[in-house]
Design a protein around this motif. Structure first.
Motif, short mmCIF file in Angstrom:
data_model
loop_
_atom_site.label_atom_id
_atom_site.label_comp_id
_atom_site.label_asym_id
_atom_site.label_seq_id
_atom_site.Cartn_x
_atom_site.Cartn_y
_atom_site.Cartn_z
N LYS A 78 -14.29 11.19 -11.80
CA LYS A 78 -14.36 11.73 -10.43
C LYS A 78 -13.01 11.71 -9.71
O LYS A 78 -12.91 12.18 -8.57
CB LYS A 78 -15.33 10.88 -9.58
N LEU A 79 -11.99 11.12 -10.34
CA LEU A 79 -10.73 10.89 -9.61
C LEU A 79 -9.90 12.15 -9.43
O LEU A 79 -9.68 12.91 -10.38
CB LEU A 79 -9.88 9.85 -10.33
N PRO A 80 -9.38 12.37 -8.21
CA PRO A 80 -8.38 13.41 -8.00
C PRO A 80 -7.01 12.83 -8.39
O PRO A 80 -6.92 11.67 -8.81
CB PRO A 80 -8.44 13.64 -6.50
N LYS A 81 -5.95 13.61 -8.27
CA LYS A 81 -4.60 13.09 -8.49
C LYS A 81 -4.29 12.05 -7.42
O LYS A 81 -4.58 12.25 -6.23
CB LYS A 81 -3.58 14.23 -8.40
N LEU A 82 -3.70 10.95 -7.84
CA LEU A 82 -3.49 9.81 -6.94
C LEU A 82 -2.01 9.63 -6.60
O LEU A 82 -1.14 9.91 -7.43
CB LEU A 82 -3.99 8.53 -7.59
N ASN A 83 -1.76 9.11 -5.40
CA ASN A 83 -0.41 8.68 -5.02
C ASN A 83 -0.29 7.17 -5.04
O ASN A 83 0.76 6.62 -4.67
CB ASN A 83 -0.06 9.21 -3.63
N GLY A 84 -1.36 6.53 -5.46
CA GLY A 84 -1.29 5.07 -5.55
C GLY A 84 -2.65 4.45 -5.82
O GLY A 84 -3.69 5.11 -5.73
N ILE A 85 -2.61 3.17 -6.19
CA ILE A 85 -3.82 2.40 -6.49
C ILE A 85 -3.68 1.04 -5.80
O ILE A 85 -2.61 0.43 -5.84
CB ILE A 85 -3.98 2.14 -8.01
N VAL A 86 -4.76 0.60 -5.17
CA VAL A 86 -4.80 -0.78 -4.68
C VAL A 86 -5.96 -1.47 -5.37
O VAL A 86 -7.12 -1.08 -5.19
CB VAL A 86 -4.99 -0.87 -3.15
N TYR A 87 -5.66 -2.47 -6.19
CA TYR A 87 -6.72 -3.20 -6.88
C TYR A 87 -7.08 -4.44 -6.07
O TYR A 87 -6.36 -5.43 -6.09
CB TYR A 87 -6.32 -3.57 -8.31
N SER A 88 -8.17 -4.33 -5.32
CA SER A 88 -8.57 -5.43 -4.43
C SER A 88 -9.94 -6.00 -4.82
O SER A 88 -10.46 -6.88 -4.13
CB SER A 88 -8.59 -4.91 -2.98
N ALA A 89 -10.52 -5.50 -5.92
CA ALA A 89 -11.80 -6.05 -6.38
C ALA A 89 -11.55 -7.45 -6.94
O ALA A 89 -10.56 -7.68 -7.61
CB ALA A 89 -12.39 -5.16 -7.47
N TYR A 109 -12.58 -13.46 -15.17
CA TYR A 109 -11.49 -12.66 -15.72
C TYR A 109 -11.89 -11.19 -15.85
O TYR A 109 -11.04 -10.30 -15.74
CB TYR A 109 -11.06 -13.20 -17.10
N GLY A 110 -13.19 -10.95 -16.08
CA GLY A 110 -13.67 -9.58 -16.29
C GLY A 110 -13.36 -8.68 -15.11
O GLY A 110 -12.85 -7.58 -15.30
N ILE A 111 -13.65 -9.15 -13.91
CA ILE A 111 -13.41 -8.30 -12.74
C ILE A 111 -12.00 -8.51 -12.17
O ILE A 111 -11.33 -7.56 -11.77
CB ILE A 111 -14.51 -8.49 -11.65
N ASN A 112 -11.53 -9.76 -12.15
CA ASN A 112 -10.23 -10.02 -11.51
C ASN A 112 -9.04 -9.50 -12.32
O ASN A 112 -8.03 -9.11 -11.76
CB ASN A 112 -10.04 -11.52 -11.29
N TYR A 113 -9.15 -9.52 -13.65
CA TYR A 113 -8.01 -9.13 -14.47
C TYR A 113 -8.30 -7.96 -15.43
O TYR A 113 -7.64 -6.92 -15.37
CB TYR A 113 -7.48 -10.32 -15.27
N GLU A 114 -9.32 -8.15 -16.29
CA GLU A 114 -9.56 -7.16 -17.34
C GLU A 114 -9.83 -5.76 -16.78
O GLU A 114 -9.25 -4.78 -17.24
CB GLU A 114 -10.76 -7.64 -18.16
N ALA A 115 -10.69 -5.69 -15.77
CA ALA A 115 -11.02 -4.39 -15.18
C ALA A 115 -9.79 -3.76 -14.54
O ALA A 115 -9.59 -2.54 -14.61
CB ALA A 115 -12.15 -4.54 -14.16
N ALA A 116 -8.94 -4.58 -13.93
CA ALA A 116 -7.70 -4.08 -13.30
C ALA A 116 -6.81 -3.46 -14.37
O ALA A 116 -6.30 -2.34 -14.22
CB ALA A 116 -6.97 -5.22 -12.60
#
Lengths: 249, 76
Positions: A78-89, A109-116
């Motif tokens: 679903k993603l459009p072209k991005l100008n950036g990502i903020v990983y806050s999950a 680790y699954g959500i904090n690191y691996e998914a990132a």
């Protein structure tokens, strides 16, 4: 619209952890500076509350648990072209080392690191990110100071710090920047779950360690907006500590 | 679920507490080893052994291990 280097008009950012706390406030901050977000969170209901708080934009809302590969891939579609990502999950776990097991380790680790790591990897592989973009990971001061019960959480955040430095070098050719923000305790639903484990006296005692007291989500979001903007175009590979003075002592 | 097993689980969870030194009557928050790590360890023990989540305030409201045991049972 505005020639300020802090302006985000016309830009699109993927923000994870957008259903509450710091992630939600980052979405608000981006929209206030004219940018748009793809806001991702696990909780659809809370995500629509985030939606109601944003200024107008080309926002997209997507409910997914990013630690599940299928849901992550559905988001990518679903993603459009991005100008950036903020990983806050992220999730917090307060667990003495004697009680750590494989299941708990995998869930943190699954959500904090691996998914990132895999989310960013897929965005890069699919070339969904424009040159001159900015990637920000929400880490924690826990990644470099010790506290009883923090081993799993701290380790997952330290992994993010290390990942971000390697990534910063790998994307530097396209002038994309990668930074970590390391908050101390910020008053959010996540830290509320920590506080439930402690007594009121213990929380009051902990807050006294912060020269400027505990933080608010906007204290982090404002710095993230800066790191997403062209005002920070020569800043990459850094770990920005935002902790009200906790760790200068 | 019996109180003796509960007391043994508590002794096991807290560092530097020897086996068979406490009982249901022990005022657990007054022992020398009681600190923030002991509180986290107690919460983790209740979760792993009894599948019960208590808050810090709930633990604090208990005086003896018997009271903590009764509260744990009531949450199951």
């Amino acid at each position: 619209m505005n020639d300020s280097p802090f302006d985000l008009t016309g830009k699109m950012f993927l923000v994870t952890g957008a259903s509450s706390g710091i992630g939600r406030q980052i979405c608000i901050g981006i929209s206030q500076m004219g940018g748009s977000v793809v806001a991702v969170g696990r909780n659809a209901e809370k995500l629509s509350e985030t939606e109601s708080l944003l200024k107008e934009g080309r926002h997209i809302f997507f409910s997914a648990d990013l630690s599940i590969e299928e849901e992550r891939l559905a988001l990518i579609e679903k993603l459009p072209k991005l100008n950036g990502i903020v990983y806050s999950a992220g999730v917090f776990a307060s667990l003495p080392i004697k009680f750590i097991n494989k299941e708990k380790l995998n869930s943190v680790y699954g959500i904090n690191y691996e998914a990132a790591a895999f989310l960013v990897q897929t965005v890069l592989k699919k070339k969904l990110i424009e040159p001159n973009s900015s990637i920000v990971f929400i880490s924690s001061v826990a990644s470099f100071i010790g506290a009883p019960g923090n081993a799993l959480y701290a380790g997952s955040k330290a992994a993010l710090n290390a990942f971000s430095r390697a990534l910063a070098l790998e994307v530097a050719k396209s002038k994309t920047r990668v930074n970590c923000v390391l908050p101390g305790i910020v008053k959010t639903p996540m830290t509320e779950t920590i506080n439930q484990q402690l007594s009121k006296e213990m929380i009051a005692e902990d807050e006294k360690k912060y020269p400027l007291g505990y933080g608010l989500p906007e204290d982090i979001a404002n710095a993230v907006v800066f790191l997403l903007s062209d005002a920070s175009r020569w800043i990459t590979g850094t770990s920005l500590v935002i902790d009200g003075g906790l760790t200068i002592q | 679920m019996d109180i003796n097993k509960f007391v043994r689980n508590f002794e096991d969870a807290i560092d530097n507490v020897d086996e068979n030194t406490l009982s249901g009557e022990s005022k657990f928050q007054e022992i020398a080893e009681w600190d923030s790590l002991a509180l986290l360890s107690t919460l983790a023990m209740l979760d792993s052994e009894y599948n019960v989540s208590l808050s810090g305030e709930e633990i604090k409201s208990c005086s003896t291990l018997q009271q903590l045991f009764d509260l744990t049972i009531s949450k199951k």
